[in-house]
Design an enzyme around this catalytic site. Sequence first.
Site, PDB file in Angstrom:
ATOM      1  CG  ASP A 262      -2.231  -0.164   1.128  1.00 48.94           C
ATOM      2  OD1 ASP A 262      -2.676   0.002  -0.003  1.00 48.94           O
ATOM      3  OD2 ASP A 262      -2.909  -0.465   2.122  1.00 48.94           O
TER       4      ASP A 262
HETATM    5  C1  GLC Z   1      -1.758  -3.457   5.555  1.00 46.53           C
HETATM    6  C2  GLC Z   1      -3.007  -3.343   4.704  1.00 46.53           C
HETATM    7  C3  GLC Z   1      -2.929  -4.238   3.484  1.00 46.53           C
HETATM    8  C4  GLC Z   1      -1.634  -4.033   2.749  1.00 46.53           C
HETATM    9  C5  GLC Z   1      -0.439  -4.191   3.689  1.00 46.53           C
HETATM   10  C6  GLC Z   1       0.879  -3.907   3.021  1.00 46.53           C
HETATM   11  O1  GLC Z   1      -1.716  -4.709   6.139  1.00 46.53           O
HETATM   12  O2  GLC Z   1      -4.144  -3.718   5.447  1.00 46.53           O
HETATM   13  O3  GLC Z   1      -4.012  -3.979   2.624  1.00 46.53           O
HETATM   14  O4  GLC Z   1      -1.562  -4.975   1.717  1.00 46.53           O
HETATM   15  O5  GLC Z   1      -0.597  -3.295   4.772  1.00 46.53           O
HETATM   16  O6  GLC Z   1       1.012  -2.574   2.664  1.00 46.53           O
END
Ligand code: GLC
Length: 819
Positions: A499
């Site tokens: 993300d």
């Molecule tokens: C958090 C978010 C998830 C994402 C992960 C890596 O766990 O909930 O959606 O894939 O971070 O960034």
Amino acid sequence: MKYGYFDDQTREYVITNPRTPVKWINYVGTLGFGGFVDHTGGLLLCKGDPALNRITKYIPQLPGSQFKGHTLYLRKRSSQGTQIFSPLFVPTLDAYDRFECRVGLGYSHFNTEFHGIKSEIRVFVPTGEAILVQEISLTNLSAEPVELDAVPLLEYTHFDALKQFMNADWVPQTMMSEVHDDGEGRKILSQFAFMNRDQRQTYFTANVKVSSFETDRRVFLGDNEYGTFQRPLSLNGPELSNSLALRGDNIAALLLPLGTLAPGETKRFVTLLTQQEGTRSESLTRARALFEKYRSHDAVTAARAAIGAEWDEYLGRVQVNTPDASMNSMLNVHNPRQCYMTKNWSRDLSLYQLGFGGRGIGFRDSSQDVMGVMSAMPEEARELIEKLLSVMKINGSAMHQFYASTMVANEGDSREAEDRPKFYGDDHLWIVFAVCSYLKETGNLSFLERVLPYYEKDKHGAPREQGTVQNHLERALEFTKTNVGRHGLPLLGFADWNDTVNLKTGAESLFVANQYGKALLDMIELCEFRGERALADRYRADYDHMRGLVNEYAWDGEWYVRYFDHDGSPIGSKKNAQGQIWTNGQSWPVISGFAPRDRAERALESVNRLLNTPNGIKLSAPGYDGFDPAKGGVTTYPPGAKENGGIFLHANPWVMIAETLVGNGDRAFEYYNQINPAAKNDVIDTYECEPYVYAQNILGNEHPLFGLARNSWLSGTASWTYQVGTKHILGVMPGYGGLEINPCIPKAWNGFSVRRQFRGARYAIEVSNPDHVSKGVRKLVVDGVAIAGNVIPAFDDNRLHTVEVTLGAVAAVGEEAAQ
Ligand code: GLC
């Protein structure tokens, strides 16, 4: 320092020292009515959306010693004088002779001894009911009679969780309390915000006589709130003041005079908390009916037993017995329990995800969470899958998140950056895995024909288009196929699974390329099983095409790159000073089968050499050192934290899967074991989080606090470690034609066993490993008859079948990765 131990007999973790490094919690109830209770009795309770209907005030940022939403005070009078203390430790912090918080399945059970009083307190929410029950029993352990008063206490919050902290005039002006008598000396306290006076109210009572009560925090603490929760001044007087808060900070305290307890004598009572809809009189009638039901100790005991029976059913679908005790604890109890919580709570409410409405249900998160409960509750998983499919867009991409109560969806953080794409490269592909996982577990292929809407609405609010589940999956693949960048690789969109890496429009993602490859493999398998040859061939061609591109452009010599930036430059390459190598860049080309055998092994060796630590595998290395808006959120963390070179646990099981695909059972298990929280019990002062659930992140070795975990409970780590443990390491994997047996274990193991229910039959699977190999099924005997191959048929006859598996050297070990 140790803070507790696993009690596998009772399926509990037992905390014996309340001074844990951070609060350790447990969940009670569901998103419909429930929340969490911490190990010193603090309580965060909501009904429905935690942002919009919150009941108790729990501020996680306050120090551990502080009152958080709920406690119980005891006032003991004896020849020694008067002692006022909480058997939950917080907030009075008295010396204790015994402290036990038993973190159970759907309940917490406190078992403590303070000042000669033994207290047993059980907290739970009966299944399907909007009521929090506390069963309390108090025993006089001293040699003389004592007089005992009990004072249970709750602090309310404004129902709008954020407003509570944003407006310190409007909120207190609206907080109201009332008292009702039930005619038999018992009192019911009610609380509501003025605007909800005629819509919904919260009620609190006990099943014994109440001699006085308090609803105003200021009066309860005394001295203009220079009295404290540790020593509330009102408890120094004989009775509480019976004041009704007409504004301010509302509480509910009941003074319950329990009378004299002879030496050895026990007294019991129950407290009950509910919220009901309707006008005040309607909801009071409903609350009374519910209170009536749970006033009897028998009803309470029966409700508790019913919760136990449900967990028996849930956990009974898969049980394992391996040579590793920590693995057994996790796979039999704690990991599937965590999977249940992630499926239920998504990323909404924990000590770290505070439920203020920012997120709701994440498309990618829940698509992965459902796979963690698939073996135990496939139909509940399907219900959530249907919701997810319904927020897919007509073009095959997905809305990033939605609110389950309204089904209103949005584009997540991408909304904040106008110049960036509004889709996430990975979201829609996860649902392919979730649907296939459901089909394999249940064999219910007719689900593919079910017609569901796409998200876009016409001007009347009706869906603009709908299609079968199969059609949704086909569009998901089509979206990735047609949204590619300058190398022909899938576009990143606003972000992929990571993300926090938000590159300029035009960037390409190797994660998505490989995820697409795995989704194509799943679709090819499905089409072949259904005899859809033409479609299978088309997907095979797409697969070969993408495999070609990945290997042509993304191989960096010793590993695969992770992204191509908008200008075509690689990220995750030797050429980069920071962010040179990324874990997901290596595990996924093996999972997708894109990596030829030699590259698969090299890439995984590079992970081992450059990213592995004794506390888990880092997400990337080296970390970025300084904020860089061109890279996005990843650079907001110091090196070694979270997605910036931290040990992001969610990505660890993908490396384990990759290791099992190349046949490296020793390493897969080493990776499994090094992040197993149950194995952290002895180093918990470094690790800090609950040893009975996975955390989201552990600080990496570039960080001075290497080994420290955070963000426990609501993490995709739960689903994937459970899948790895049961399906990839122990190798009992549902397939279309039956239960596939393909373990990949440490060579030292002599064997293990698994009991599993699968499509209406039960299987007792005994695996022996006489040649001490990691992988390869040499012999498979089902109900005494040897069968060819490694797939046990789906008998669906409600009977128990015995399965004997012998591992041994076979020619095809590890061939999958070399295709
Ligand atoms: C958090 C978010 C998830 C994402 C992960 C890596 O766990 O909930 O959606 O894939 O971070 O960034």
